[in-house]
Scaffold this active site. Structure first.
Site: not given
Length: 142
Positions: A2, A47, A50, A70
């Site tokens: 992201a 992300g 992930e 993050e």
């Protein structure tokens, strides 16, 4: 991954919806009824990692960079990484990587059990993708 700078501009409601949609996407990928292989030839941070963790198998170039970064931005991984990473590499090591926001390369990821295969990067920059295709061709007849 992201765009964390974009996420910083969102209000709480927008962040909640954004994270929920990401989590749902990762869950849908994890639930696909066919084997999925993530090919990591460059960066898989936040992300991006992930997404790779939602796949059944992972292949990385030795020069790839991975991490749930993050926490370096005062955030927590929100798309399932906090559950999937410990399943791959164990709770203590996953906590260390998440708490520190450390980035690791493909060789380190292989030694931890995060990726199934690591390969030297080629001139085209698609060594992991090529190895993932070879692995897929091996799986296909089964």
């Amino acid at each position: 991954g992201a765009d964390l700078k974009e996420r910083e501009k969102m209000d709480d409601a927008e962040v909640g919806l954004f994270v929920k949609r990401l989590r749902n996407l990762m869950d849908e990928i994890a639930a696909l009824p066919v084997p999925t292989i993530a090919a990591i030839d460059g960066y898989a941070l936040g992300g991006g990692l992930e997404l790779a963790l939602a796949c059944d198998l992972r292949v990385a170039a030795s020069s790839a960079k991975m991490g749930l970064i993050e926490t370096t931005r005062g955030l927590l991984p929100g798309a399932g990484g906090t559950q999937r990473l410990p399943r791959c590499i164990g709770v203590a090591l996953a906590k260390e990587l998440i708490f520190t926001g450390r980035q690791i390369d493909g060789q380190q990821a292989f030694s931890m059990g995060l990726v199934n295969h690591t390969v030297p990067q080629n001139d085209e920059g698609d060594a992991a993708y090529q190895r993932a295709l070879t692995l897929a061709k091996e799986i296909l007849p089964q």
